[in-house]
Design a protein around this motif. Sequence first.
Motif, PDB file in Angstrom:
ATOM      1  N   SER A  47      48.985  52.161  96.775  1.00 45.15           N
ATOM      2  CA  SER A  47      50.256  52.874  96.890  1.00 45.15           C
ATOM      3  C   SER A  47      50.368  53.543  98.263  1.00 45.15           C
ATOM      4  CB  SER A  47      50.365  53.931  95.785  1.00 45.15           C
ATOM      5  OG  SER A  47      51.607  54.590  95.834  1.00 45.15           O
ATOM      6  N   ALA A 146      52.173  50.034  93.642  1.00 45.26           N
ATOM      7  CA  ALA A 146      51.991  48.740  92.986  1.00 45.26           C
ATOM      8  C   ALA A 146      51.520  48.948  91.554  1.00 45.26           C
ATOM      9  CB  ALA A 146      50.969  47.905  93.753  1.00 45.26           C
ATOM     10  N   CYS A 251      55.349  45.695  93.182  1.00 42.86           N
ATOM     11  CA  CYS A 251      55.616  46.963  93.866  1.00 42.86           C
ATOM     12  C   CYS A 251      57.093  47.312  93.727  1.00 42.86           C
ATOM     13  CB  CYS A 251      55.261  46.870  95.346  1.00 42.86           C
ATOM     14  SG  CYS A 251      53.512  46.616  95.673  1.00 42.86           S
ATOM     15  N   GLU A 253      59.554  50.086  95.436  1.00 47.16           N
ATOM     16  CA  GLU A 253      59.339  50.849  96.658  1.00 47.16           C
ATOM     17  C   GLU A 253      60.588  51.621  97.116  1.00 47.16           C
ATOM     18  OE1 GLU A 253      57.546  48.327  99.658  1.00 47.16           O
ATOM     19  OE2 GLU A 253      57.118  46.804  98.142  1.00 47.16           O
TER      20      GLU A 253
END
Length: 292
Positions: A47, A146, A251, A253
Amino acid sequence: MAVHIIENDKIKLTVEEHGAEIRSLIRKADGAELMWQADSAFWGRTSPVLFPLVGNYFEKKSVYAGKTYEMGQHGFARDMDFELVSKTEDELTFELKDNEATHEKYPFAFILEIGYKLDGGKVAVKWTVKNTNVETMYFSIGGHPAFNCDLDTYTLRFEKNGEANACVKANIIANDGSGCLSTKQEHHPLNNGILKMSDELFSQDALIFEDEQSDAVTLVDSEGKDVLTVTCPTPLFGVWSPVGKHAPFVCIEPWCGRCDRVGFNQKLEEREYGNSLAAGEKFEAGYEIIVK
């Protein structure tokens, strides 16, 4: 590298000083590890914090006050050691300051704070950027968490219907290696907000969703149950799994910034989705991971 743990009756969070990076998030109800465990055969991170750049500069260069700076993808913060400046039972705060090495890549002085706070089954991630210069500074910042999943059976749920429109990178289209955006978009239909995942979905690298298309993205398991939600109170967000690897993670984000477009003039103060911060001021943003 030192790690720090905070927990409550719902979740247990582990954060490493290197990169101020989340390394583990355990749901106590069943002991499930929700975070990807950085297997380098697929992707050796869990991360990372993206600062002062999200994505790539065009040709990996920026220009400020007549000087050219070079920086790799996603900036340098993820590869630096932070200092733990505060810890309580439910909260951690880490700090990173500029130094001679950062000045070679980035022209500004700064203090970057990354905070993690637990509230029941929620992790609040807070970014604070402080401008310690005598002039305006320019930067981007973002998250890259993630989460373990099966791309064949798990889905993502957006807070919208119709379709989601994702920007496409030019390095896939033109094979020019820029890692920057083309003018093309992909249009992904959503059925009750659901986006199905597959290797094909990520064949164009990250999906980049501009214009605040969803306030949150939820990871849904093979039985249709919500696993977790990542809030996206940011101008844009990305969704990514490595191209061609059939990796067991995705992921989600939240971003305040993104890569340049191909052909951009490289002027730091003119970057799309870039942030500016006056001398002596601070910028605050972040996101939440809500465990179901």
